[in-house]
Structures are given as structure tokens and as C-alpha cells.
Design an enzyme around this catalytic site. Structure first.
Site, PDB file in Angstrom:
ATOM      1  N   LEU A   1      49.332  -4.213 -19.712  1.00 44.54           N
ATOM      2  CA  LEU A   1      49.728  -2.806 -19.813  1.00 44.54           C
ATOM      3  C   LEU A   1      48.714  -1.857 -19.190  1.00 44.54           C
ATOM      4  CD1 LEU A   1      51.055  -2.898 -23.480  1.00 44.54           C
ATOM      5  CD2 LEU A   1      52.297  -3.322 -21.351  1.00 44.54           C
TER       6      LEU A   1
ATOM      7  N   HIS B   1      52.725   2.197 -18.686  1.00 44.51           N
ATOM      8  CA  HIS B   1      53.458   1.622 -19.819  1.00 44.51           C
ATOM      9  C   HIS B   1      53.280   2.488 -21.070  1.00 44.51           C
ATOM     10  CE1 HIS B   1      52.694  -2.215 -17.462  1.00 44.51           C
ATOM     11  NE2 HIS B   1      53.988  -2.259 -17.644  1.00 44.51           N
TER      12      HIS B   1
ATOM     13  N   GLN C   1      63.158 -13.868 -13.385  1.00 42.25           N
ATOM     14  CA  GLN C   1      63.223 -12.765 -12.414  1.00 42.25           C
ATOM     15  C   GLN C   1      62.246 -12.965 -11.254  1.00 42.25           C
ATOM     16  OE1 GLN C   1      62.075  -9.771 -15.572  1.00 42.25           O
ATOM     17  NE2 GLN C   1      61.080  -8.786 -13.841  1.00 42.25           N
TER      18      GLN C   1
ATOM     19  N   GLY D   1      60.478   2.486 -16.647  1.00 43.54           N
ATOM     20  CA  GLY D   1      59.799   3.325 -15.662  1.00 43.54           C
ATOM     21  C   GLY D   1      60.670   3.558 -14.434  1.00 43.54           C
TER      22      GLY D   1
ATOM     23  N   LEU E   1      50.977   3.463 -10.448  1.00 41.87           N
ATOM     24  CA  LEU E   1      50.359   2.433 -11.292  1.00 41.87           C
ATOM     25  C   LEU E   1      51.260   1.206 -11.332  1.00 41.87           C
ATOM     26  CD1 LEU E   1      48.887   4.284 -14.419  1.00 41.87           C
ATOM     27  CD2 LEU E   1      47.900   3.942 -12.163  1.00 41.87           C
TER      28      LEU E   1
HETATM   29  O1  PAF Z   1      59.972  -3.812 -15.500  1.00 44.95           O
HETATM   30  C1  PAF Z   1      59.558  -4.838 -16.080  1.00 44.95           C
HETATM   31  O2  PAF Z   1      58.421  -4.917 -16.528  1.00 44.95           O
HETATM   32  C2  PAF Z   1      60.497  -6.025 -16.234  1.00 44.95           C
HETATM   33  O3  PAF Z   1      61.318  -6.174 -15.121  1.00 44.95           O
HETATM   34  C3  PAF Z   1      61.339  -5.965 -17.526  1.00 44.95           C
HETATM   35  C4  PAF Z   1      62.268  -4.782 -17.546  1.00 44.95           C
HETATM   36  C5  PAF Z   1      60.402  -5.913 -18.728  1.00 44.95           C
HETATM   37  C6  PAF Z   1      62.194  -7.230 -17.650  1.00 44.95           C
HETATM   38  O4  PAF Z   1      61.426  -8.384 -17.662  1.00 44.95           O
END
Ligand code: PAF
Length: 285
Positions: free
Chosen positions: A33, A37, A61, A150, A187
């Protein structure tokens, strides 16, 4: 702050808060973070009685050859920062909790169509399916009233809005403006991959976006020419430009010429580090 790692413990806590009539906000993160965040946490705090933050590096992902294995994992520092910011509950599931059938698992959520076909969807096939899948799982586990993301990940935010709309999830999706370093660099946890020389060049992305937005506001209407200028400027500075593109903010499609607002999106590599950023532009008559 409570720290929970299992789905059962999370459901029990959520049920307790919901029965007490409390409004719940979720801030999904992949951890490591930074101040950006924490701005999401502040926004969640303003909108709910209880704030849940999830910390989970989602394997589905990341594409082959991407940075899943080396993505920075700092759970202790993350929990300390979340606790200090007033988060009520940090959810740090294992991969087995999020993917009980294994990875990638037989069930996948896809937002198809033009929203995901282009831009980051073109260069990162499967990425938005992985995001939609994990976000759906998090939404099912937490059942938040509001979820905060974000705006730096502009296309991701549009995909999540479409997901919630299409699946009729009763969740208010809130986008929070990008936090920047003093020199304009957005960031991102990935900024730490940059060596000092790359870090010094990285703010050029924001500078190119700002100048392009200024040109549009000043009356330039040839989008392709502005995009080409920004691309050439970044390429001359050693960026591997994936795209620089004006699109409509809501559906991320090519402008038709009658829009009062546009967003300029960019993805570019410095060495092996992929950076994204964007700027919204209000066009005066
Ligand atoms: O934006 C992110 O940090 C990621 O894509 C999320 C939304 C937490 C999903 O893993």
C-alpha cells in the site's frame, strides 16, 4: 483492526455488522500500500460505518511472463498502515480461499465486448477477466454497500461499473482521483521497479498527458495528431508506448466529436515496467 484470512470468519463478521444495520465499504487492493490506497480508505470511511480492505495478489489477472511472482508482498506493513488509517477489518485470503477449485478454476467472470477488447485489454489478454472474477468473489464474500477503486486504473473502473450494472449487484462503485508524486508521476506499486534513471524520466507521462489536455482545451480538435505528438515525445524519451488514446469517459469508445468530456489514456513501458496513467478533459464550447 481485525485481521481475517478465511471466508467463514469474514462472513460471520459481515453478517454481524449487517444485522446491526451498519453500512459496509470495501477497498479491494493487491497490497504493498501507498498513499494512493490510503486515499481510497479515507473515501470509504466517509461513505460507510465499517471499512473492509482486502489485500490479495490475484493470480488470474496476471498474464504469462508478467510480474505475479515478483509483485511486492508486504502484508505486515499493509496491515499496520490500514490499522492506522482506521480500517475496521483487513481481509488477507490465501489463493485457496479465493480459488477453492484451484487456479484458474472452472468459473470465470468475463466482461466482454468493446469495453475490454481494446487498450489494456488488447495488450493484456485475460487481465480484465481475472479482475472481474476476483472482484465478483470479493463482492460476494463482503457484500459491501459501496466499493472504492482508484481512477488510475481507468479501464478497470469502467469494467467494474459494467460488471455491477450487468449483474445487478446493489453496490455503489466510487472512483477516486489519482494521487501523484510532486513531479506528477502517478503513485503505483510498480514504480519501485524503476531504476533511478527511469524514475527520473517517468513523470514525462503525466507531462505529456497534461500538455495534450491543454491543447484540447485550447481548441485543438485533431485527436490523432495530439495522440501522435504525445506518442512521439514519449518514444523519443525511450518509452515503449502501447497506446495514447482519447476516448469517451463512460464507454471508452472513440469520440464522435460532440462530447463535452474526454479522457486521454496512456500505457507505456520503461524497460520492463509497464506504467499507465490518464487525464480527464472537459472541453469548453
Ligand atoms: O486494482 C487492483 O489493485 C486490483 O486490480 C484489484 C481491483 C484489487 C483486483 O485484484
Amino acid at each position: 483492526m481485525e485481521r481475517i484470512e478465511t471466508a467463514e470468519a469474514l462472513r460471520e463478521r459481515m453478517g454481524h455488522w449487517r444485522r446491526a444495520g451498519e453500512r459496509i465499504a470495501l477497498v479491494p487492493t493487491m497490497g504493498n500500500l501507498h498513499a494512493g490506497h490510503l486515499t481510497l480508505v479515507d473515501c470509504a470511511r466517509e461513505r460507510a460505518d465499517r471499512v473492509v480492505a482486502s489485500v490479495f495478489v490475484n493470480p488470474t489477472q496476471f498474464g504469462p511472463g508478467e510480474d505475479f511472482a515478483v509483485y511486492p508482498r508486504t502484508p505486515e506493513a499493509d496491515c499496520a498502515a490500514l490499522a492506522e488509517r482506521g480500517v475496521d477489518l483487513a481481509f488477507l485470503p490465501t489463493v485457496a480461499v479465493m480459488y477453492p477449485g484451484g487456479v484458474p478454476g472452472a468459473v470465470r467472470v468475463e466482461v466482454g465486448g468493446p469495453l475490454t477488447a481494446d487498450l489494456c485489454g488488447a495488450s493484456r489478454p485475460g487481465h480484465f477477466g481475472g479482475v472481474a472474477t476476483v472482484v465478483t468473489k470479493l463482492f460476494n464474500l463482503v457484500q459491501p454497500d459501496v466499493a472504492v477503486f482508484g481512477q488510475k486504473d481507468y479501464q478497470q473502473l469502467a469494467v467494474i461499473r459494467a460488471l455491477v450494472h450487468e449483474l445487478a449487484m446493489p453496490i455503489d462503485i466510487v472512483g477516486v482521483p489519482t494521487r501523484r508524486e510532486a513531479d506528477g508521476l502517478a503513485l503505483s506499486s510498480r514504480n519501485q521497479y524503476l531504476d533511478p534513471e527511469q524514475r527520473a524520466r517517468a513523470p514525462l507521462i503525466h507531462a505529456a498527458l497534461s500538455d495534450s489536455a491543454a491543447a484540447l482545451r485550447a481548441g485543438a480538435r485533431d485527436h490523432a495528431a495530439i495522440e501522435a505528438d504525445a506518442t512521439a515525445r514519449l518514444a523519443a524519451a525511450g518509452f515503449g508506448v502501447e497506446y495514447v488514446r482519447f476516448v469517451r469517459p463512460d464507454d471508452l469508445q472513440t469520440p464522435q466529436g460532440d462530447e463535452s468530456r474526454l479522457v486521454l489514456l496512456v500505457a507505456a513501458r520503461l524497460g520492463s515496467t509497464r506504467l499507465i496513467d490518464n487525464i480527464e478533459v472537459k472541453i469548453s464550447e
